[in-house]
Design an enzyme around this catalytic site. Structure first.
Site, PDB file in Angstrom:
ATOM      1  N   GLU A 153       6.306  -0.625  -0.562  1.00 48.84           N
ATOM      2  CA  GLU A 153       4.893  -0.260  -0.721  1.00 48.84           C
ATOM      3  C   GLU A 153       4.758   0.674  -1.922  1.00 48.84           C
ATOM      4  O   GLU A 153       5.607   1.538  -2.141  1.00 48.84           O
ATOM      5  CB  GLU A 153       4.459   0.461   0.567  1.00 48.84           C
ATOM      6  CG  GLU A 153       3.025   0.943   0.625  1.00 48.84           C
ATOM      7  CD  GLU A 153       2.736   1.736   1.908  1.00 48.84           C
ATOM      8  OE1 GLU A 153       3.695   2.157   2.597  1.00 48.84           O
ATOM      9  OE2 GLU A 153       1.542   1.915   2.224  1.00 48.84           O
ATOM     10  N   LYS A 167      -3.696  -3.915   2.361  1.00 53.42           N
ATOM     11  CA  LYS A 167      -3.307  -3.281   3.627  1.00 53.42           C
ATOM     12  C   LYS A 167      -4.509  -3.076   4.542  1.00 53.42           C
ATOM     13  O   LYS A 167      -5.486  -2.411   4.165  1.00 53.42           O
ATOM     14  CB  LYS A 167      -2.626  -1.934   3.328  1.00 53.42           C
ATOM     15  CG  LYS A 167      -1.987  -1.264   4.533  1.00 53.42           C
ATOM     16  CD  LYS A 167      -1.242   0.013   4.090  1.00 53.42           C
ATOM     17  CE  LYS A 167      -0.483   0.665   5.222  1.00 53.42           C
ATOM     18  NZ  LYS A 167       0.261   1.875   4.764  1.00 53.42           N
ATOM     19  N   CYS A 198       3.772  -1.549   5.713  1.00 55.58           N
ATOM     20  CA  CYS A 198       4.135  -0.303   6.393  1.00 55.58           C
ATOM     21  C   CYS A 198       3.467  -0.157   7.766  1.00 55.58           C
ATOM     22  O   CYS A 198       3.820  -0.877   8.691  1.00 55.58           O
ATOM     23  CB  CYS A 198       3.829   0.873   5.461  1.00 55.58           C
ATOM     24  SG  CYS A 198       4.776   2.366   5.890  1.00 55.58           S
TER      25      CYS A 198
END
Lengths: 268, 268
Positions: free
Chosen positions: B40, B116, B149
């Site tokens: 990330e 995300k 994540c």
């Protein structure tokens, strides 16, 4: 809300010894326990060889002897019990059917029922799939949900219970695969709930597919801590004190695991 | 479908050194690799102190220098890359916004984008929440999904990707909490997919809340086996051969993990 003493009862049942198996399980419930979880099918044993055999060993709820004994024990010892058993049910039309169920028995004589939604392997031959969804129940001052064994592998099971308000997931099991104890840590973390997995030990060889049950009963906190656990062999109990109110979904000052869900982004 | 060589690239970026960080990451992509996942925000580093700073370091996709370099490297080395970066986007009205994105770059010069969905902590101050859902992409002969994540803690993320057909989940990360490596094993088991988690190491102390990143990049099989893993410190790569077609959802002769789902029983 005050703390609770909770227990996962790990047993070594003998197939078909309904009374002996239940008494052996109840003898392991620790004094002063508020909530005790017994394994899946804790009265009958696991490995049926025919639907007829399952029907012959199943009992109605709450009028069968196992449920009556559980309710009496719950009242006498002031403990809430969650126990897996083969449930005999009459339906409207074609006679009897059998569910892989768990009954929740409260000290005040009331009870509630969960019927296993996700059946494992040959269970599909003996049992009807659960038709009650994933309900939650008030018990011992908190909100309890029940799922049985193989339900663990479907994240929707624990998620449904947690979203419905369960603070404690009671998980009667007869585990044969190795992954569940670790996976239940993930279930507790992702939902911020407690989980009590009560498993059995021993082997059954009633067919040409012998089964060995892995034990490892455990109590896990909403932070993923294993608070108590049994070994992989031997009957016993894992006992822990929990605060059922400690299920805050906030994991950072800006993150609430339930409020942060984005259902419009999912395709489920 | 033939086997693939896949890699999780673990880096130790220096905040703000966009070119240096990307080159250090690409230098770790092993020769002959088919699919490599980078962490990330692998160009910028993680700990922004203002939205303005994030905007100043973010780049458009695919016309920014990082994406152009990734596409060139992918073409030159015939590798599919998945890399996290801060994406600068123009919207119709109020100017610029920034997404915590991952770009998939194919050897043929085409690319795909994930933004995300579940933002962690102060990311909510710098980034807009992802607005593309959980798409899946064809790449290197298989179907790939991307999550970033903190998406790991929401079972709906990996579930959405797997139900949409992902055989391999690429998971660029900057993990600070300890639970994700174990939880990704559960994600792989429950969905029968491969997962490649590429994490970073090192610390950032740009605010009064220092962050230490846990490394432990790993590649996990649909059976929950950790095929390769990095340690908790140091840059490097975890590399494994996988068969992307080995995502059979059948876990017993009578159980298919997707066919056995019972959405009518869930409340999600």
């Amino acid at each position: 809300m005050s703390e609770l003493t909770v227990a996962a009862i790990q047993t070594a049942p003998v197939f078909g010894d309904l009374t002996g198996n239940l008494e052996a399980a109840l003898a392991l419930v620790p004094p002063g326990c508020d909530l005790a979880v017994l394994p899946e099918l804790c009265t009958t044993g696991y490995q049926f060889v025919s639907r007829e055999e399952a029907l012959s060993l199943a009992e109605p709820v709450p009028d069968g002897p196992a449920c009556r004994r559980l309710l009496a024990f719950a009242a006498e010892r002031k403990v809430t019990l969650v126990a897996g058993l083969a449930e005999l049910a009459r339906d409207g039309g074609d006679g009897a059917r059998c569910y892989n169920s768990a009954v929740l028995c409260r000290p005040d004589g009331t009870w509630a029922l969960y019927r296993k939604v996700h059946l494992f392997w040959d269970e599909k031959l003996w049992f009807a799939p659960g038709d009650l969804g994933f309900p939650v129940f008030r018990a011992c001052g908190t909100t309890v949900g029940v799922m049985i064994c193989f339900d663990w592998i479907f994240p929707e099971a624990a998620r449904s219970l947690a979203l419905a308000g369960a603070a404690v997931i009671c998980h009667p099991s007869n585990l044969v695969l190795p992954h569940c104890p670790d996976a239940m840590i993930t279930r507790c973390l992702e939902n911020r709930v407690h989980a009590i997995t009560a498993n059995r030990v021993g082997t059954e060889s009633r067919t040409d597919q012998p089964l060995r049950f892995i034990g490892q009963s455990q109590i896990v906190s909403p932070r993923g801590e294993v608070l108590a656990a049994c070994a992989g062999a031997g009957a016993g109990a894992a006992v822990a004190r929990i605060d059922p109110a400690a299920t805050d979904k906030r994991v950072t000052p800006r993150n609430d695991l339930f409020a942060d869900r984005r259902p419009e982004s999912y395709h489920l």
